[in-house]
Design a protein around this motif. Structure first.
Motif, PDB file in Angstrom:
ATOM      1  N   GLY A  81      73.281 -12.297 112.598  1.00 39.16           N
ATOM      2  CA  GLY A  81      72.635 -13.591 112.400  1.00 39.16           C
ATOM      3  C   GLY A  81      73.591 -14.768 112.403  1.00 39.16           C
ATOM      4  N   CYS A  82      74.788 -14.572 112.944  1.00 37.08           N
ATOM      5  CA  CYS A  82      75.736 -15.688 113.023  1.00 37.08           C
ATOM      6  C   CYS A  82      75.222 -16.717 114.028  1.00 37.08           C
ATOM      7  CB  CYS A  82      77.122 -15.183 113.421  1.00 37.08           C
ATOM      8  SG  CYS A  82      77.184 -14.303 114.994  1.00 37.08           S
ATOM      9  N   GLY A  83      75.879 -17.845 114.090  1.00 37.62           N
ATOM     10  CA  GLY A  83      75.490 -18.871 115.051  1.00 37.62           C
ATOM     11  C   GLY A  83      74.734 -19.999 114.373  1.00 37.62           C
ATOM     12  N   SER A  84      73.896 -20.639 115.136  1.00 33.52           N
ATOM     13  CA  SER A  84      73.198 -21.816 114.627  1.00 33.52           C
ATOM     14  C   SER A  84      72.172 -21.436 113.562  1.00 33.52           C
ATOM     15  CB  SER A  84      72.543 -22.582 115.768  1.00 33.52           C
ATOM     16  OG  SER A  84      71.716 -21.735 116.531  1.00 33.52           O
ATOM     17  N   SER A  85      71.923 -22.384 112.696  1.00 31.98           N
ATOM     18  CA  SER A  85      70.986 -22.167 111.594  1.00 31.98           C
ATOM     19  C   SER A  85      69.573 -22.412 112.084  1.00 31.98           C
ATOM     20  CB  SER A  85      71.320 -23.125 110.443  1.00 31.98           C
ATOM     21  OG  SER A  85      70.285 -23.067 109.480  1.00 31.98           O
ATOM     22  N   ARG A  86      68.939 -21.374 112.554  1.00 34.50           N
ATOM     23  CA  ARG A  86      67.563 -21.540 113.005  1.00 34.50           C
ATOM     24  C   ARG A  86      66.665 -20.549 112.282  1.00 34.50           C
ATOM     25  NH1 ARG A  86      68.423 -20.299 119.390  1.00 34.50           N
ATOM     26  NH2 ARG A  86      69.633 -22.189 119.150  1.00 34.50           N
ATOM     27  N   GLU A  87      65.740 -21.121 111.554  1.00 32.34           N
ATOM     28  CA  GLU A  87      64.786 -20.307 110.808  1.00 32.34           C
ATOM     29  C   GLU A  87      63.911 -19.477 111.744  1.00 32.34           C
ATOM     30  OE1 GLU A  87      61.577 -22.303 108.507  1.00 32.34           O
ATOM     31  OE2 GLU A  87      62.632 -21.436 106.787  1.00 32.34           O
ATOM     32  N   GLN A  88      63.810 -19.914 112.999  1.00 30.06           N
ATOM     33  CA  GLN A  88      62.989 -19.179 113.960  1.00 30.06           C
ATOM     34  C   GLN A  88      63.511 -17.768 114.213  1.00 30.06           C
ATOM     35  OE1 GLN A  88      64.252 -22.265 114.444  1.00 30.06           O
ATOM     36  NE2 GLN A  88      62.798 -23.590 115.519  1.00 30.06           N
ATOM     37  N   ALA A  89      64.801 -17.531 113.998  1.00 29.93           N
ATOM     38  CA  ALA A  89      65.366 -16.202 114.266  1.00 29.93           C
ATOM     39  C   ALA A  89      64.731 -15.129 113.375  1.00 29.93           C
ATOM     40  CB  ALA A  89      66.883 -16.223 114.131  1.00 29.93           C
ATOM     41  N   PRO A  90      64.760 -15.252 112.047  1.00 29.32           N
ATOM     42  CA  PRO A  90      64.088 -14.220 111.255  1.00 29.32           C
ATOM     43  C   PRO A  90      62.568 -14.246 111.407  1.00 29.32           C
ATOM     44  CG  PRO A  90      65.006 -15.913 109.820  1.00 29.32           C
ATOM     45  CD  PRO A  90      65.509 -16.184 111.204  1.00 29.32           C
ATOM     46  N   ILE A  91      61.991 -15.422 111.680  1.00 36.11           N
ATOM     47  CA  ILE A  91      60.543 -15.492 111.920  1.00 36.11           C
ATOM     48  C   ILE A  91      60.188 -14.654 113.146  1.00 36.11           C
ATOM     49  CG2 ILE A  91      58.662 -17.013 112.653  1.00 36.11           C
ATOM     50  CD1 ILE A  91      59.937 -19.200 110.850  1.00 36.11           C
ATOM     51  N   ALA A  92      60.968 -14.790 114.223  1.00 41.65           N
ATOM     52  CA  ALA A  92      60.710 -14.023 115.444  1.00 41.65           C
ATOM     53  C   ALA A  92      60.831 -12.523 115.187  1.00 41.65           C
ATOM     54  CB  ALA A  92      61.678 -14.455 116.549  1.00 41.65           C
ATOM     55  N   LEU A  93      61.853 -12.115 114.437  1.00 43.02           N
ATOM     56  CA  LEU A  93      62.023 -10.690 114.139  1.00 43.02           C
ATOM     57  C   LEU A  93      60.852 -10.150 113.336  1.00 43.02           C
ATOM     58  CD1 LEU A  93      65.834 -10.553 113.262  1.00 43.02           C
ATOM     59  CD2 LEU A  93      64.710  -9.849 115.399  1.00 43.02           C
ATOM     60  N   LYS A  94      60.462 -10.880 112.309  1.00 49.33           N
ATOM     61  CA  LYS A  94      59.347 -10.436 111.461  1.00 49.33           C
ATOM     62  C   LYS A  94      58.056 -10.360 112.277  1.00 49.33           C
ATOM     63  CE  LYS A  94      57.013 -11.441 107.111  1.00 49.33           C
ATOM     64  NZ  LYS A  94      56.909 -12.374 105.984  1.00 49.33           N
ATOM     65  N   ALA A  95      57.796 -11.374 113.095  1.00 48.50           N
ATOM     66  CA  ALA A  95      56.582 -11.389 113.900  1.00 48.50           C
ATOM     67  C   ALA A  95      56.574 -10.286 114.951  1.00 48.50           C
ATOM     68  CB  ALA A  95      56.417 -12.754 114.567  1.00 48.50           C
ATOM     69  N   ALA A  96      57.767  -9.894 115.410  1.00 45.76           N
ATOM     70  CA  ALA A  96      57.868  -8.816 116.397  1.00 45.76           C
ATOM     71  C   ALA A  96      57.536  -7.447 115.791  1.00 45.76           C
ATOM     72  CB  ALA A  96      59.261  -8.784 117.014  1.00 45.76           C
ATOM     73  N   GLY A  97      57.664  -7.332 114.469  1.00 46.25           N
ATOM     74  CA  GLY A  97      57.380  -6.059 113.814  1.00 46.25           C
ATOM     75  C   GLY A  97      58.523  -5.490 113.005  1.00 46.25           C
ATOM     76  N   VAL A  98      59.599  -6.255 112.854  1.00 45.59           N
ATOM     77  CA  VAL A  98      60.723  -5.786 112.040  1.00 45.59           C
ATOM     78  C   VAL A  98      60.324  -5.833 110.570  1.00 45.59           C
ATOM     79  CG1 VAL A  98      63.108  -6.254 111.341  1.00 45.59           C
ATOM     80  CG2 VAL A  98      62.443  -6.496 113.748  1.00 45.59           C
ATOM     81  N   LYS A  99      60.435  -4.688 109.899  1.00 39.06           N
ATOM     82  CA  LYS A  99      60.088  -4.597 108.474  1.00 39.06           C
ATOM     83  C   LYS A  99      61.263  -4.946 107.574  1.00 39.06           C
ATOM     84  CE  LYS A  99      56.845  -0.762 109.090  1.00 39.06           C
ATOM     85  NZ  LYS A  99      56.589   0.618 108.646  1.00 39.06           N
ATOM     86  N   CYS A 100      62.478  -4.708 108.066  1.00 35.00           N
ATOM     87  CA  CYS A 100      63.694  -4.945 107.283  1.00 35.00           C
ATOM     88  C   CYS A 100      64.882  -4.959 108.239  1.00 35.00           C
ATOM     89  CB  CYS A 100      63.880  -3.827 106.257  1.00 35.00           C
ATOM     90  SG  CYS A 100      65.305  -4.013 105.159  1.00 35.00           S
TER      91      CYS A 100
END
Length: 165
Positions: A62-81
């Protein structure tokens, strides 16, 4: 709060630009973001993650720019953890804020293969790789973070607090 799923594994230094490329940042629907999660590294990721998966990463996830969309995209894709050797702090905080569990777990990347069956006990900090018969220890989630996760993240938690007053 037990979590279980098949592992999808990535390496070190997976940055937020790879998790959700900048060209998709105009999207506001989490489901649409999820369709493009990690597509540059694995075009099949969103399809494979739909069933609910545990994302395993290496160092500095998760390095790089601070974008909240990154964990949102993972969660929406189906990542549980997300389990990783280490996280960029801003990604870790953003993940917790949107209700996606993220745990640092030493040894996870070398002791997990793609599609291994993983379960996580957040309260006790126990990660089990059932495929390999291995148990790893991580820091238990503090109660206040467990509450945030149960409520779906910081915004639903805050709404609940305001509604109680």
């Amino acid at each position: 709060m037990p979590i279980a799923g098949k592992a999808i594994k990535f390496g070190d230094n997976i940055n937020t630009d790879v998790i959700i490329p900048g060209k998709y940042l105009e999207l506001i629907d989490p489901e649409e973001l999820g369709k493009h999660a990690l597509e540059g590294l694995d075009p099949t990721f969103a399809q494979r993650a739909k069933e609910g998966v545990i994302l395993v990463g290496g160092r500095n996830f998760g390095c790089g720019s601070s974008r909240e969309q990154a964990p949102i995209a993972l969660k929406a894709a189906g990542v549980k953890c997300v389990l990783a050797e280490s996280f960029a702090r801003i990604f870790y905080r953003n993940a917790i804020n949107i209700g996606l569990p993220a745990l640092e777990c030493s040894g996870i990347s070398e002791k997990t293969n793609e599609n291994d069956s993983i379960s996580i006990n957040l309260k006790d900090g126990i990660v089990e790789n059932h495929t390999k018969g291995i148990t790893l220890k991580t820091s238990p989630m503090p109660e206040f973070i467990m509450n945030l996760l149960k409520e779906g993240g910081l915004i639903p938690h805050t709404r609940g607090l305001i509604g109680k007053k």
